[in-house]
Motif scaffolding. Structure first.
Motif, PDB file in Angstrom:
ATOM      1  N   LEU A  78       0.592  -1.290   0.200  1.00  0.00           N
ATOM      2  CA  LEU A  78      -0.071   0.303   0.540  1.00  0.00           C
ATOM      3  C   LEU A  78       0.858   1.139  -0.289  1.00  0.00           C
ATOM      4  O   LEU A  78       0.390   2.249  -0.711  1.00  0.00           O
ATOM      5  CB  LEU A  78      -1.092  -0.381   1.333  1.00  0.00           C
ATOM      6  CG  LEU A  78      -1.741  -1.405   1.466  1.00  0.00           C
ATOM      7  CD1 LEU A  78      -2.823  -0.707   2.620  1.00  0.00           C
ATOM      8  CD2 LEU A  78      -2.927  -1.122   0.445  1.00  0.00           C
TER       9      LEU A  78
ATOM     10  N   LEU B  13      -9.086   0.381   6.783  1.00  0.00           N
ATOM     11  CA  LEU B  13      -8.377   0.153   6.435  1.00  0.00           C
ATOM     12  C   LEU B  13      -8.736  -0.552   5.242  1.00  0.00           C
ATOM     13  O   LEU B  13      -8.363  -0.701   3.935  1.00  0.00           O
ATOM     14  CB  LEU B  13      -7.637  -1.494   7.344  1.00  0.00           C
ATOM     15  CG  LEU B  13      -6.597  -2.175   6.825  1.00  0.00           C
ATOM     16  CD1 LEU B  13      -5.735  -1.244   5.767  1.00  0.00           C
ATOM     17  CD2 LEU B  13      -5.798  -3.098   7.312  1.00  0.00           C
TER      18      LEU B  13
ATOM     19  N   LEU C  83      -9.587   2.060   2.823  1.00  0.00           N
ATOM     20  CA  LEU C  83      -8.063   2.446   1.674  1.00  0.00           C
ATOM     21  C   LEU C  83      -7.465   1.699   1.567  1.00  0.00           C
ATOM     22  O   LEU C  83      -6.921   1.940   0.180  1.00  0.00           O
ATOM     23  CB  LEU C  83      -7.027   2.819   3.393  1.00  0.00           C
ATOM     24  CG  LEU C  83      -5.817   3.081   2.952  1.00  0.00           C
ATOM     25  CD1 LEU C  83      -5.324   4.380   2.092  1.00  0.00           C
ATOM     26  CD2 LEU C  83      -4.112   2.430   3.684  1.00  0.00           C
TER      27      LEU C  83
ATOM     28  N   ARG D 227      -9.492   2.394  -2.109  1.00  0.00           N
ATOM     29  CA  ARG D 227      -9.040   3.528  -3.069  1.00  0.00           C
ATOM     30  C   ARG D 227      -7.742   2.608  -3.444  1.00  0.00           C
ATOM     31  O   ARG D 227      -7.607   3.215  -4.949  1.00  0.00           O
ATOM     32  CB  ARG D 227      -9.087   4.366  -1.856  1.00  0.00           C
ATOM     33  CG  ARG D 227      -7.921   5.752  -2.659  1.00  0.00           C
ATOM     34  CD  ARG D 227      -8.306   6.892  -1.556  1.00  0.00           C
ATOM     35  NE  ARG D 227      -7.537   6.916  -0.381  1.00  0.00           N
ATOM     36  CZ  ARG D 227      -5.913   7.413  -1.115  1.00  0.00           C
ATOM     37  NH1 ARG D 227      -5.716   7.634  -1.842  1.00  0.00           N
ATOM     38  NH2 ARG D 227      -5.379   6.939   0.603  1.00  0.00           N
ATOM     39  N   MET D 228      -7.150   2.448  -2.567  1.00  0.00           N
ATOM     40  CA  MET D 228      -5.458   1.829  -3.100  1.00  0.00           C
ATOM     41  C   MET D 228      -5.241   0.893  -4.375  1.00  0.00           C
ATOM     42  O   MET D 228      -4.423   0.848  -4.769  1.00  0.00           O
ATOM     43  CB  MET D 228      -4.432   1.986  -2.145  1.00  0.00           C
ATOM     44  CG  MET D 228      -3.976   3.194  -1.106  1.00  0.00           C
ATOM     45  SD  MET D 228      -3.328   2.737  -0.402  1.00  0.00           S
ATOM     46  CE  MET D 228      -1.595   3.714  -1.591  1.00  0.00           C
TER      47      MET D 228
END
Length: 295
Positions: free
Chosen positions: A125, A255, A258, A261-262
């Motif tokens: 990440l 998390l 995140l 999105r990533m």
């Protein structure tokens, strides 16, 4: 260790669109003992013999149904560490040392299964500049700087959190916190698998199948019941339990957002990271309410 099959022979739901799951839906819900044994084998290094009718005990489990027993399996997996913490704390060992021994026992029991996921997640990440590159890094077995720091900090925070609880409320309370953190944090991982799409079609999380929504809900209800029972038995305040579970759920959701999105969804490594961060959040919640270690 085969259990009784659930009555009624309920047919499984069809997986939600986009789920990667085995082609043929199972004809019944596996019994609780059978499901628990499968989860213990998958999540730990504890020896589980071949189950009746099982052709290959090393094959990946069908995670559409069996993860409802994850909270029960988590208690078995965490029990050796809880006993180490209880015994060393009762013997007067310094809280930091007792907590360190307990976490070491837990790492041995799980084979650093979740720690590996946390390290790979941190490397991917934060070490890549595109979703494809991040997923490529996460598949690499080597540990990078972000992963090493994440694993080290997680171990430190878990030990410090348990030591704080041990010093403030005693060994029974600390052992209870360890057990309920194991159950709830793994239930959060199952919830993540059920909610989020797999980031890669050929990953481990896609290969085991996506838990049905009712599977995840049963796991959450079971984890909540076990957490409440442990809290009452250990003499811990209910306010601490509420804060601990709220922090754990918030951390898991954060998390998940995140990762979405990533990298576009979840992977097995992200699920491992959720467990680790969730465990830390549970310890923090109890430590905050209990007021830290006594002098």
């Amino acid at each position: 260790m085969a259990g009784m099959q659930s009555s009624g022979g309920a047919q499984a739901e069809e997986p939600r669109q986009g789920a990667a799951a085995p082609a043929a839906p199972p004809p019944f819900w596996p019994g609780w003992l059978r499901a628990g044994a499968i989860c213990i084998r998958f999540y730990s290094r504890l020896p589980v013999p071949a189950l009746p009718g099982e052709a290959d005990r090393h094959a990946l489990p069908d995670f559409r149904l069996v993860p409802r027993a994850v909270p029960l399996a988590a208690l078995v997996i965490a029990l050796p560490a809880a006993l180490v913490l209880l015994g060393s704390g009762a013997a007067g060992v310094h809280p930091m040392l007792a907590a360190g021994l307990a976490i070491a026992a837990l790492v041995v029991t799980t084979g650093a299964f979740h720690e590996d996921g946390l390290g790979d997640s941190a490397d991917g990440l934060f070490g890549g500049h595109s979703a494809e590159r991040r997923l490529e890094i996460m598949k690499d077995s080597r540990v990078g700087s972000f992963g090493a720091v994440a694993i080290g900090l997680a171990l430190l925070l878990r030990i410090a959190g348990l030591a704080s609880i041990l010093g403030a409320a005693g060994p029974v309370a600390a052992a209870g916190c360890l057990l309920l953190a194991a159950a709830w944090s793994r239930a959060e991982g199952v919830g993540l698998l059920a909610r989020e799409p797999a980031a890669r079609s050929g990953g481990a999380s896609a290969a085991v199948g996506r838990p049905l929504r009712r599977t995840a809900w049963i796991g959450f209800v079971l984890a909540a019941a076990l957490s409440l029972a442990i809290t009452l038995a250990a003499g811990l305040p209910l306010a601490a339990l509420a804060l601990a579970l709220a922090l754990c759920h918030a951390a898991a959701r954060g998390l998940a957002a995140l990762a979405r999105r990533m990298i576009g969804g979840q992977t097995g490594d992200i699920v491992g990271a959720v467990q680790q961060i969730g465990e830390i959040a549970v310890y923090c919640g109890f430590a905050l309410v209990l007021g830290g270690a006594r002098p």
